[in-house]
Design a protein around this motif. Structure first.
Motif, mmCIF file in Angstrom:
data_model
loop_
_atom_site.group_PDB
_atom_site.id
_atom_site.type_symbol
_atom_site.label_atom_id
_atom_site.label_comp_id
_atom_site.label_asym_id
_atom_site.label_seq_id
_atom_site.Cartn_x
_atom_site.Cartn_y
_atom_site.Cartn_z
ATOM 1 N N LEU A 108 0.824 -1.206 0.000
ATOM 2 C CA LEU A 108 0.000 0.000 0.000
ATOM 3 C C LEU A 108 0.861 1.261 0.000
ATOM 4 O O LEU A 108 0.507 2.252 -0.646
ATOM 5 N N GLN A 109 1.974 1.243 0.717
ATOM 6 C CA GLN A 109 2.868 2.398 0.685
ATOM 7 C C GLN A 109 3.401 2.654 -0.727
ATOM 8 O O GLN A 109 3.539 3.799 -1.159
ATOM 9 N N LYS A 110 3.688 1.581 -1.431
ATOM 10 C CA LYS A 110 4.192 1.709 -2.797
ATOM 11 C C LYS A 110 3.096 2.200 -3.742
ATOM 12 O O LYS A 110 3.337 3.049 -4.620
ATOM 13 N N ALA A 111 1.877 1.687 -3.547
ATOM 14 C CA ALA A 111 0.766 2.053 -4.435
ATOM 15 C C ALA A 111 0.227 3.450 -4.145
ATOM 16 O O ALA A 111 -0.261 4.130 -5.057
ATOM 17 N N PHE A 112 0.322 3.873 -2.879
ATOM 18 C CA PHE A 112 -0.228 5.174 -2.463
ATOM 19 C C PHE A 112 0.842 5.944 -1.675
ATOM 20 O O PHE A 112 0.723 6.121 -0.459
ATOM 21 N N PRO A 113 1.905 6.368 -2.362
ATOM 22 C CA PRO A 113 3.043 6.982 -1.664
ATOM 23 C C PRO A 113 2.640 8.229 -0.882
ATOM 24 O O PRO A 113 1.912 9.078 -1.372
ATOM 25 N N GLY A 114 3.087 8.256 0.373
ATOM 26 C CA GLY A 114 2.847 9.409 1.230
ATOM 27 C C GLY A 114 1.459 9.470 1.835
ATOM 28 O O GLY A 114 1.154 10.408 2.591
ATOM 29 N N GLN A 115 0.600 8.496 1.551
ATOM 30 C CA GLN A 115 -0.793 8.562 2.022
ATOM 31 C C GLN A 115 -1.053 7.750 3.281
ATOM 32 O O GLN A 115 -2.021 8.008 3.993
ATOM 33 N N MET A 116 -0.205 6.774 3.564
ATOM 34 C CA MET A 116 -0.393 5.960 4.772
ATOM 35 C C MET A 116 -0.015 6.788 5.992
ATOM 36 O O MET A 116 1.098 7.314 6.079
ATOM 37 N N THR A 117 -0.934 6.899 6.946
ATOM 38 C CA THR A 117 -0.674 7.732 8.121
ATOM 39 C C THR A 117 -0.522 6.924 9.407
ATOM 40 O O THR A 117 0.172 7.366 10.327
ATOM 41 N N CYS A 118 -1.160 5.748 9.509
ATOM 42 C CA CYS A 118 -1.042 4.964 10.735
ATOM 43 C C CYS A 118 -1.555 3.552 10.501
ATOM 44 O O CYS A 118 -2.202 3.261 9.486
ATOM 45 N N LEU A 119 -1.247 2.693 11.455
ATOM 46 C CA LEU A 119 -1.671 1.297 11.426
ATOM 47 C C LEU A 119 -2.473 0.994 12.691
ATOM 48 O O LEU A 119 -2.278 1.644 13.731
ATOM 49 N N PHE A 120 -3.341 -0.016 12.611
ATOM 50 C CA PHE A 120 -4.095 -0.505 13.758
ATOM 51 C C PHE A 120 -3.898 -2.013 13.843
ATOM 52 O O PHE A 120 -3.818 -2.692 12.809
ATOM 53 N N SER A 121 -3.837 -2.535 15.061
ATOM 54 C CA SER A 121 -3.635 -3.979 15.225
ATOM 55 C C SER A 121 -4.704 -4.573 16.127
ATOM 56 O O SER A 121 -5.172 -3.932 17.071
ATOM 57 N N PRO A 122 -5.116 -5.845 15.869
ATOM 58 C CA PRO A 122 -6.121 -6.530 16.683
ATOM 59 C C PRO A 122 -5.474 -7.303 17.826
ATOM 60 O O PRO A 122 -4.291 -7.106 18.149
ATOM 61 N N GLN A 123 -6.237 -8.205 18.433
ATOM 62 C CA GLN A 123 -5.712 -9.071 19.492
ATOM 63 C C GLN A 123 -4.469 -9.805 19.018
ATOM 64 O O GLN A 123 -4.310 -10.100 17.840
ATOM 65 N N HIS A 124 -3.587 -10.084 19.961
ATOM 66 C CA HIS A 124 -2.323 -10.797 19.764
ATOM 67 C C HIS A 124 -1.197 -9.899 19.271
ATOM 68 O O HIS A 124 -0.066 -10.350 19.143
ATOM 69 N N GLY A 125 -1.484 -8.623 18.979
ATOM 70 C CA GLY A 125 -0.424 -7.711 18.571
ATOM 71 C C GLY A 125 -0.203 -7.696 17.075
ATOM 72 O O GLY A 125 -0.585 -8.619 16.352
ATOM 73 N N PHE A 126 0.432 -6.633 16.604
ATOM 74 C CA PHE A 126 0.652 -6.473 15.170
ATOM 75 C C PHE A 126 1.453 -7.630 14.590
ATOM 76 O O PHE A 126 1.232 -8.055 13.456
ATOM 77 N N PHE A 127 2.382 -8.158 15.366
ATOM 78 C CA PHE A 127 3.205 -9.266 14.880
ATOM 79 C C PHE A 127 2.695 -10.619 15.381
ATOM 80 O O PHE A 127 3.390 -11.615 15.268
ATOM 81 N N ALA A 128 1.468 -10.640 15.933
ATOM 82 C CA ALA A 128 0.825 -11.873 16.408
ATOM 83 C C ALA A 128 1.720 -12.615 17.394
ATOM 84 O O ALA A 128 1.827 -13.837 17.373
#
Length: 388
Positions: free
Chosen positions: A42-62
């Motif tokens: 998504l960063q490559k497809a929409f450069p400069g548009q990604m502002t933040c990430l959200f993660s569910p249970q178990h953490g972003f890296f599970a």
């Protein structure tokens, strides 16, 4: 091979997304077919548009093993983006976080089971998007346990919790995108919602049929076979019986030091349990219940995924365990998923009445018959939201 929603939106970006500030709800399992994570695509497809990430249970890296093990907010070292945990101080996003985005993309690997909390994280995201006027786009993925079968009792409202917010059966039979459409409409969440559908997925596909690589969405979901047994085997989380955590085959293994396999098999011999073979074995968990103790039990081998009834199979074993070993078997006491008074088993099953019927040794097929009409009504309702 199936082409997932992530790959579709990258291939043909919609005009309304080209200048939007983008947030992404995902975890480490959210990859494209090349195994590269969605945030990089998504960063490559929409450069400069990604502002933040959200993660569910178990953490972003599970990386977090069990329920009520929270994750804090963190900076993603690979992108420099802030990762807001939706399983920490709160299980909901907030106005400050949503102020950074115009569109929330949701790209989550679900496992098709009511108690898997990722769907309720999505529901809270939809609720807040409706409040704050944000758009939500679900990038659809396969339901690893297929899209045809539904199974189980409908959750009763008084047993709603973070492992079951809505009246749906244990095996819901929808993709994550279809689930979002259903929840948004049927439970009046009211979000501006769009789903980017897959190409090539069919309802009778199990995950191994998709040609897509499996990446574990949570620490104890290592294979697609784990997902197939999970709609039944998750019930053991509400007991002192081991669901195989602390072994290399979580949920595929089940047992306890006090089980005697011959007695268990004899107790369930008259209940039709199609599509599987209960293979007797012993195992010794390295952590969790009965750590470093030998458990007698079974590995559930699935011989026919289309015929297999995971919920029936595990309820049959639960009823046998309760009946044969009343002095050794016990239910887990609260807390469980932020519920501090209600019995975890009732929250998992979504009904106290079903648990009590099992305890009275009522025939399992009779218990199933009592929820068949509601299940049929749910089955008819969900079909309004089919994308495939």
């Amino acid at each position: 091979m199936v082409q997932i929603g992530l790959e579709k939106i990258i291939e043909s970006p919609p005009e309304w997304l080209k200048k939007a500030r983008i947030g992404l709800l995902s975890n480490q399992a959210s990859t494209a077919s090349d195994l590269v994570h969605s945030r990089f695509h998504l960063q490559k497809a929409f450069p400069g548009q990604m502002t933040c990430l959200f993660s569910p249970q178990h953490g972003f890296f599970a990386e977090k093993q069990d329920n009520m093990i929270e994750s804090g907010h963190q900076v993603d070292p690979a992108t420099g983006l802030m990762v807001y945990s939706l399983y920490g101080d709160s299980r909901e996003p907030n106005e400050e976080q949503y102020a950074q985005i115009d569109v929330l993309l949701i790209d989550i690997v679900d496992v098709g089971t009511r108690v898997y909390t990722f769907m309720y994280t999505m529901a809270y995201c939809l609720e807040w998007a409706a409040k704050l006027g944000k758009k939500v786009v679900v990038l659809d993925r396969p339901n690893p346990v297929g899209g045809k079968a539904v199974e189980g009792n409908i959750l009763e409202p008084e047993w709603a919790s973070f492992v079951g917010l809505y009246p749906i059966p244990m095996r819901h039979g929808l993709t994550f995108g279809e689930l979002a459409l259903m929840m948004n409409q049927e439970f009046s969440l009211g979000a501006d919602l769009e789903v980017i559908a897959m190409d090539g997925w069919k309802r009778d596909m199990f995950f191994r049929d998709t040609g897509f690589p499996w990446v574990f969405p949570s620490p104890n979901m290592p294979t697609p076979e784990t997902a197939l047994v999970y709609p039944g085997q998750v019930i053991w989380e509400g007991t002192n019986v081991s669901e195989g955590r602390g072994t290399t085959l979580p949920f595929e293994l089940v047992g306890a030091p006090f089980w005697k396999c011959g007695e268990m098999l004899d107790a369930v011999k008259d209940i039709p349990l199609p599509g599987c073979y209960l293979r007797e074995l012993a195992f010794e968990p390295t952590s969790g219940k009965f750590a470093r103790q030998v458990c007698s039990g079974f590995q559930i081998h699935i011989t026919d995924p289309s015929a297999f009834l995971p919920y029936r199979t595990s309820l049959a074993l639960l009823q046998a365990s309760f009946g044969l070993y009343p002095e050794s078997f016990s239910y887990k006491e609260p807390p469980y998923e932020y519920e501090f008074t209600r019995l975890p088993m009732d929250l998992i099953i979504g009904s106290q009445a079903v648990r009590r019927a099992l305890e009275t040794d009522k025939a399992l097929l009779e218990i199933e018959a009592e929820w068949r009409q509601e299940l049929t009504q749910y089955d008819e309702m969900r079909q309004k939201y089919f994308l495939y």
